[in-house]
Write a protein that holds these residues in place. Structure first.
Motif, mmCIF file in Angstrom:
data_model
loop_
_atom_site.group_PDB
_atom_site.id
_atom_site.type_symbol
_atom_site.label_atom_id
_atom_site.label_comp_id
_atom_site.label_asym_id
_atom_site.label_seq_id
_atom_site.Cartn_x
_atom_site.Cartn_y
_atom_site.Cartn_z
ATOM 1 N N VAL A 1 6.311 -13.390 -8.474
ATOM 2 C CA VAL A 1 6.800 -12.075 -8.900
ATOM 3 C C VAL A 1 5.720 -11.015 -8.703
ATOM 4 O O VAL A 1 5.964 -9.924 -8.174
ATOM 5 C CB VAL A 1 7.250 -12.118 -10.373
ATOM 6 C CG1 VAL A 1 7.578 -10.704 -10.879
ATOM 7 C CG2 VAL A 1 8.471 -13.010 -10.535
ATOM 8 N N LEU A 2 4.495 -11.333 -9.105
ATOM 9 C CA LEU A 2 3.402 -10.367 -8.999
ATOM 10 C C LEU A 2 3.068 -10.045 -7.548
ATOM 11 O O LEU A 2 2.633 -8.929 -7.228
ATOM 12 C CB LEU A 2 2.164 -10.908 -9.719
ATOM 13 C CG LEU A 2 2.280 -10.969 -11.246
ATOM 14 C CD1 LEU A 2 1.152 -11.800 -11.834
ATOM 15 C CD2 LEU A 2 2.276 -9.570 -11.829
ATOM 16 N N LEU A 3 3.268 -11.013 -6.648
ATOM 17 C CA LEU A 3 2.996 -10.778 -5.228
ATOM 18 C C LEU A 3 3.902 -9.702 -4.652
ATOM 19 O O LEU A 3 3.590 -9.102 -3.628
ATOM 20 C CB LEU A 3 3.173 -12.090 -4.449
ATOM 21 C CG LEU A 3 2.857 -12.085 -2.951
ATOM 22 C CD1 LEU A 3 1.428 -11.609 -2.684
ATOM 23 C CD2 LEU A 3 3.078 -13.468 -2.354
ATOM 24 N N SER A 4 5.010 -9.417 -5.317
ATOM 25 C CA SER A 4 5.936 -8.402 -4.827
ATOM 26 C C SER A 4 5.779 -7.075 -5.561
ATOM 27 O O SER A 4 6.615 -6.183 -5.405
ATOM 28 C CB SER A 4 7.384 -8.895 -4.990
ATOM 29 O OG SER A 4 7.723 -9.040 -6.366
ATOM 30 N N ARG A 5 4.710 -6.924 -6.341
ATOM 31 C CA ARG A 5 4.506 -5.695 -7.107
ATOM 32 C C ARG A 5 3.237 -4.973 -6.630
ATOM 33 O O ARG A 5 2.174 -5.590 -6.549
ATOM 34 C CB ARG A 5 4.380 -6.012 -8.600
ATOM 35 C CG ARG A 5 5.669 -6.503 -9.248
ATOM 36 C CD ARG A 5 6.729 -5.408 -9.250
ATOM 37 N NE ARG A 5 7.895 -5.748 -10.047
ATOM 38 C CZ ARG A 5 8.962 -6.372 -9.584
ATOM 39 N NH1 ARG A 5 8.991 -6.782 -8.330
ATOM 40 N NH2 ARG A 5 10.003 -6.611 -10.359
ATOM 41 N N PRO A 6 3.336 -3.682 -6.337
ATOM 42 C CA PRO A 6 2.145 -2.928 -5.929
ATOM 43 C C PRO A 6 1.050 -2.995 -6.993
ATOM 44 O O PRO A 6 1.316 -2.874 -8.189
ATOM 45 C CB PRO A 6 2.673 -1.485 -5.787
ATOM 46 C CG PRO A 6 4.136 -1.629 -5.555
ATOM 47 C CD PRO A 6 4.555 -2.843 -6.339
ATOM 48 N N ALA B 1 0.830 -1.207 0.000
ATOM 49 C CA ALA B 1 0.000 0.000 0.000
ATOM 50 C C ALA B 1 0.865 1.257 0.000
ATOM 51 O O ALA B 1 0.577 2.224 -0.717
ATOM 52 C CB ALA B 1 -0.929 -0.005 1.215
ATOM 53 N N LEU B 2 1.938 1.266 0.775
ATOM 54 C CA LEU B 2 2.824 2.423 0.815
ATOM 55 C C LEU B 2 3.554 2.607 -0.511
ATOM 56 O O LEU B 2 3.705 3.735 -1.000
ATOM 57 C CB LEU B 2 3.831 2.271 1.961
ATOM 58 C CG LEU B 2 3.260 2.442 3.373
ATOM 59 C CD1 LEU B 2 4.283 2.008 4.412
ATOM 60 C CD2 LEU B 2 2.843 3.890 3.610
ATOM 61 N N ALA B 3 4.024 1.504 -1.102
ATOM 62 C CA ALA B 3 4.720 1.603 -2.388
ATOM 63 C C ALA B 3 3.790 2.159 -3.461
ATOM 64 O O ALA B 3 4.178 3.030 -4.254
ATOM 65 C CB ALA B 3 5.258 0.233 -2.793
ATOM 66 N N ALA B 4 2.536 1.671 -3.490
ATOM 67 C CA ALA B 4 1.577 2.163 -4.476
ATOM 68 C C ALA B 4 1.261 3.635 -4.249
ATOM 69 O O ALA B 4 1.164 4.422 -5.201
ATOM 70 C CB ALA B 4 0.302 1.324 -4.414
ATOM 71 N N ALA B 5 1.097 4.032 -2.991
ATOM 72 C CA ALA B 5 0.762 5.420 -2.674
ATOM 73 C C ALA B 5 1.893 6.374 -3.036
ATOM 74 O O ALA B 5 1.651 7.527 -3.405
ATOM 75 C CB ALA B 5 0.421 5.542 -1.195
#
Length: 408
Positions: A213-218, A58-62
């Motif tokens: 891989v996708l689990l580690s991407r915002p 959430a922080l990475a996406a924000a």
């Protein structure tokens, strides 16, 4: 505590620095991430560790950044213990991009030798021995491609099978060491091999690698779940051999973790995984060399612990722990994960002595793996700031140096 010991590194520092560069307030970041301003302040000041994948994403996406920007994954590449792996990455990249069409002139090893080496590399990856594994991958990929290009029909089929295993091993290792994009490329090559050899084991392994891989991407959790759930549903009717059952089971375990990270109930997938594990004893061996021997009833129980930790249920983690004997887990990385989950659960309950003991056991089981884990770094850094002095000046302080949260 000395001034040097206070110069620790934690995710909240990077959150604060990136937020300042973006010119946004704590309140704006909190609103974007779906958190409270008070939580943001505690993360940035080091008063609370960011120990949840959901919060980290959430922080990475924000902030509009990658997880690596927040976790400092680049620091892992300076670790001398795994320098051999990182040095080998450019060669792995060339082997994948060119599909073996390189200036390498040595004769290709025989398929019998490549088969034995493929099994060895898979074992090294499961044991988290990345330093030994890294230099082996590019030459093996190149030799597999050369057999596919130059061999007859029988040799070509065998070469596709070996390539599926080596490419999958490469994808898993690259993802673990922070090379997500190249891991995706390796997974694509594993899928190409899978389409050529038939069967479901390689398809399951490819979907698992992509979901990881996708689990580690915002923003990618729905896609991560689709890769795991969708492929499991697609291949389930055709699964019969040991390797195929292992692949199906791992997809259900991955789906359980992604579901937990999304705030859902992981139990249906965990139940499916347990039932799938029950089929292993009577399954035929099959012809493909691609296997995942870590899958079984003990591993299902371990993923139950991980899913409970993802849902921030430390009591459930500690209740599950005695039901699983670490020696029943067939790999050093899995045994390390068992102790990491116990350590995280104890820390969440503010039992820092219990947490430290568990983390030290995890590090002993798989040092290369544990020392680069984001959760471990964040937790150790938090304990360094909050635990008693007799802990920070002893084993905890030494562990903090080994995982890179304080200067050596």
């Amino acid at each position: 505590m000395s001034d040097d010991q206070h110069e620790d590194r934690y995710i909240g520092q990077r959150v604060r620095a990136i937020r300042a560069r973006r010119g946004i307030s704590q309140q704006v970041l909190a609103d974007r991430a779906g958190l409270s301003r008070g939580a943001i302040a505690k993360y940035e000041n080091g008063e609370r560790p960011i120990d949840s994948r959901r919060t980290l994403l959430a922080l990475a996406a924000a902030l509009g950044v990658t997880l690596g920007d927040l976790t400092g994954h680049e620091q892992d590449r300076m670790d001398p213990a795994v320098a051999g792996f990182h040095t080998a990455v450019p060669d792995i990249e060339v082997a994948l991009w060119t599909q073996g069409n390189t200036t390498h002139t040595a004769p290709a090893r025989t398929l019998d030798v490549l088969t034995a080496e493929a099994k060895r590399t898979a074992a090294l990856r499961i044991a988290c021995d990345y330093a030994t594994l890294g230099p082996m991958l590019a030459p093996m990929l190149t030799d597999c491609y050369r057999h596919i290009r130059d061999g007859g029909p029988t040799d070509r089929d065998r070469a596709w099978d070996v390539l599926s295993m080596v490419a999958h091993t490469s994808a898993a290792a690259l993802k673990a060491r922070g090379y997500g994009a190249l891991s995706w490329t390796a997974a694509q090559e594993a899928e190409s091999a899978a389409r050529n050899i038939g069967g479901t084991a390689a398809l399951a392994a490819t979907a698992f690698a992509r979901s990881q891989v996708l689990l580690s991407r915002p923003g990618s959790l729905p896609a991560a779940l689709t890769h795991a759930e969708g492929t499991a549903a697609e291949i389930a009717p055709d699964v019969c051999t040991v390797g195929e059952i292992e692949g199906l089971g791992m997809l259900h375990l991955q789906a359980s973790l992604v579901t937990a990270a999304m705030g859902g109930d992981p139990e249906p997938h965990l139940t499916e995984a347990a039932e799938t594990a029950g089929r292993l004893a009577d399954a035929p061996a099959g012809t493909s060399i691609l296997r995942n021997p870590t899958f079984g009833p003990a591993n299902v129980q371990l993923w139950r612990m991980s899913a409970a930790m993802e849902r921030r249920e430390p009591g459930q983690v500690l209740a599950l722990a005695p039901t699983l004997t670490p020696d029943a887990l067939p790999a050093e990385g899995r045994r390390a994960q068992y102790f990491v989950e116990i350590g995280r659960a104890h820390a969440m309950k503010r039992d820092y002595q219990g947490s430290l003991y568990a983390l030290l056991r995890a590090e002993h089981a798989a040092p290369q793996h544990v020392r680069q884990m984001t959760h471990v770094r964040e937790l150790v850094g938090h304990m360094m700031r909050t635990a008693r002095r007799d802990l920070t000046t002893g084993d905890l302080g030494k562990l903090a140096q080994r995982v890179g949260v304080v200067p050596v």
